[in-house]
Design a protein around this motif. Structure first.
Motif, PDB file in Angstrom:
ATOM      1  N   SER A 237      41.731  38.234  30.168  1.00 41.75           N
ATOM      2  CA  SER A 237      40.662  37.960  31.119  1.00 41.75           C
ATOM      3  C   SER A 237      40.908  36.598  31.757  1.00 41.75           C
ATOM      4  CB  SER A 237      39.302  37.975  30.398  1.00 41.75           C
ATOM      5  OG  SER A 237      39.120  36.785  29.666  1.00 41.75           O
ATOM      6  N   PRO A 238      40.142  36.219  32.780  1.00 51.19           N
ATOM      7  CA  PRO A 238      40.380  34.926  33.434  1.00 51.19           C
ATOM      8  C   PRO A 238      40.260  33.726  32.494  1.00 51.19           C
ATOM      9  CG  PRO A 238      39.001  36.299  34.808  1.00 51.19           C
ATOM     10  CD  PRO A 238      39.128  37.006  33.495  1.00 51.19           C
ATOM     11  N   THR A 239      39.561  33.889  31.390  1.00 49.53           N
ATOM     12  CA  THR A 239      39.406  32.777  30.435  1.00 49.53           C
ATOM     13  C   THR A 239      40.132  33.054  29.133  1.00 49.53           C
ATOM     14  OG1 THR A 239      37.298  33.775  29.752  1.00 49.53           O
ATOM     15  CG2 THR A 239      37.197  32.027  31.391  1.00 49.53           C
ATOM     16  N   GLY A 240      41.080  33.984  29.155  1.00 50.51           N
ATOM     17  CA  GLY A 240      41.821  34.322  27.944  1.00 50.51           C
ATOM     18  C   GLY A 240      41.306  35.602  27.331  1.00 50.51           C
ATOM     19  N   ALA A 241      41.662  35.835  26.074  1.00 49.42           N
ATOM     20  CA  ALA A 241      41.232  37.049  25.397  1.00 49.42           C
ATOM     21  C   ALA A 241      39.707  37.103  25.351  1.00 49.42           C
ATOM     22  CB  ALA A 241      41.807  37.091  23.982  1.00 49.42           C
ATOM     23  N   GLY A 242      39.161  38.238  25.704  1.00 47.47           N
ATOM     24  CA  GLY A 242      37.707  38.371  25.724  1.00 47.47           C
ATOM     25  C   GLY A 242      37.299  39.715  26.288  1.00 47.47           C
ATOM     26  N   HIS A 243      36.045  39.826  26.696  1.00 45.65           N
ATOM     27  CA  HIS A 243      35.483  41.083  27.163  1.00 45.65           C
ATOM     28  C   HIS A 243      35.234  41.046  28.669  1.00 45.65           C
ATOM     29  CE1 HIS A 243      34.560  41.028  22.861  1.00 45.65           C
ATOM     30  NE2 HIS A 243      34.531  42.345  22.921  1.00 45.65           N
ATOM     31  N   VAL A 244      35.337  42.211  29.268  1.00 47.83           N
ATOM     32  CA  VAL A 244      35.058  42.372  30.689  1.00 47.83           C
ATOM     33  C   VAL A 244      34.221  43.629  30.876  1.00 47.83           C
ATOM     34  CG1 VAL A 244      37.184  41.230  31.438  1.00 47.83           C
ATOM     35  CG2 VAL A 244      37.155  43.717  31.112  1.00 47.83           C
ATOM     36  N   VAL A 245      33.573  43.717  32.034  1.00 50.51           N
ATOM     37  CA  VAL A 245      32.899  44.949  32.427  1.00 50.51           C
ATOM     38  C   VAL A 245      33.884  45.803  33.204  1.00 50.51           C
ATOM     39  CG1 VAL A 245      31.069  45.943  33.838  1.00 50.51           C
ATOM     40  CG2 VAL A 245      30.612  43.906  32.484  1.00 50.51           C
ATOM     41  N   ARG A 246      34.031  47.035  32.793  1.00 45.34           N
ATOM     42  CA  ARG A 246      34.948  47.946  33.473  1.00 45.34           C
ATOM     43  C   ARG A 246      34.142  48.981  34.240  1.00 45.34           C
ATOM     44  NH1 ARG A 246      39.854  49.639  29.920  1.00 45.34           N
ATOM     45  NH2 ARG A 246      40.325  47.466  30.408  1.00 45.34           N
ATOM     46  N   LEU A 247      34.334  48.997  35.549  1.00 44.10           N
ATOM     47  CA  LEU A 247      33.679  49.948  36.443  1.00 44.10           C
ATOM     48  C   LEU A 247      34.720  50.939  36.921  1.00 44.10           C
ATOM     49  CD1 LEU A 247      31.576  51.072  38.471  1.00 44.10           C
ATOM     50  CD2 LEU A 247      32.157  49.160  39.978  1.00 44.10           C
ATOM     51  N   ALA A 248      34.541  52.201  36.579  1.00 43.00           N
ATOM     52  CA  ALA A 248      35.487  53.234  36.979  1.00 43.00           C
ATOM     53  C   ALA A 248      34.717  54.424  37.532  1.00 43.00           C
ATOM     54  CB  ALA A 248      36.351  53.669  35.798  1.00 43.00           C
TER      55      ALA A 248
END
Length: 295
Positions: free
Chosen positions: A165-176
């Motif tokens: 992620s932009p700040t390293g390992a972490g969580h993101v919201v995935r929109l598909a």
């Protein structure tokens, strides 16, 4: 007295409270149950259960229409909750008053609605309290309950753990999303509503799935008044396969309903939701979204 809560504008402190806000809609069950009992116990319909229930149903539907000029919204969900409250009274009277076992079955069936409606409240409250603690960061999706702040429309929205992620390992919201969905979207709400001290909304986005290396998407912000008059502010962007930071100006912006721009200025003191959506994709498209923040 029972009708008053439907027409009094809800104070901002209550409708934005992390616990009271998600509980607010459930009051329809209690209030319409009370109205049904009142009609059944007193007045010209005393003892006439089905007429009392029908009258209460008409009152519930009328409330949704009449309350619009009072700054409230009409909603089918509210009508459904009204029917739950009315049905609980009908079942109770049939069971305890008239000795009909079918009433007990109706009461038990409708009582199952309550845990289904309320189980999410502790998680929403925990996420909302965390949102207050990290503000002006709106959503970094690193909290254990943050997914409860997100919803979707005709799309698959999930919170995923990734290493880059932009700040390293972490969580993101995935929109598909893709056909047949027409406007697949991710929506976040129940964040601190007063943005008057901030001038920009920023977010990090990248394209992870699609037929090309670029994909258009839009970011829309609604203030609370916009829920009623269906107006908002919106910006369009293009995501690529690399992380990019996009910036949305918030100050002195007239709201729009799509075809036209109105004289009303977006109210940064009372922001209601953020909507990120894809414009009618012809094939499946996937975006990753992270670090919604204000500056």
């Amino acid at each position: 007295l029972m009708l008053i809560p439907f027409f009094v504008p809800i104070p901002m402190a209550l409708r934005r409270h992390p616990i009271i806000s998600p509980l607010g809609d459930q009051l329809h069950i209690v209030l319409l149950a009370g109205i049904t009992l009142f009609i059944y116990w007193r007045g010209p319909l005393t003892g006439r259960l089905w007429w009392a229930a029908l009258t209460a149903t008409v009152i519930g539907g009328a409330i949704e229409l009449i309350q619009i000029p009072f700054g409230r919204q009409a909603a089918w969900l509210d009508v459904m909750l009204d029917l739950v409250g009315i049905g609980l009274v009908v079942g109770w009277v049939l069971w305890r008053g008239l000795g009909q076992k079918v009433g007990l079955g109706l009461v038990l069936a409708l009582l199952l609605v309550l845990p289904a409606r309320l189980y999410h409240v502790p998680f929403v409250a925990a996420a909302a309290y965390r949102g207050q603690a990290i503000f002006p960061l709106i959503a970094d999706v690193e909290g254990s309950h943050d997914r409860w702040l997100w919803g979707s429309n005709q799309a698959s929205v999930a919170i995923e753990e990734i290493p880059d992620s932009p700040t390293g390992a972490g969580h993101v919201v995935r929109l598909a999303g893709g056909p047949p969905a027409s406007w697949p979207s991710a929506e976040v709400h129940r964040f601190p509503h007063d943005w008057s001290a901030q001038r920009y909304l920023l977010l990090d986005v990248r394209l992870i799935e699609g037929p090309t290396d670029e994909q258009r998407f839009s970011v829309r912000c609604d203030d609370f008044v916009g829920r009623r008059d269906n107006n908002w502010i919106r910006d369009r962007f293009t995501a690529t396969r690399s992380w990019q930071t996009f910036r949305i100006p918030l100050y002195d912006r007239p709201v729009t309903n799509g075809p036209s721009t109105l004289d009303r200025i977006f109210d940064r003191r009372d922001v209601d939701r953020i909507l990120i959506y894809l414009p009618r994709p012809e094939t499946r498209i996937g975006l990753e979204i992270d670090n919604l923040r204000l500056e």
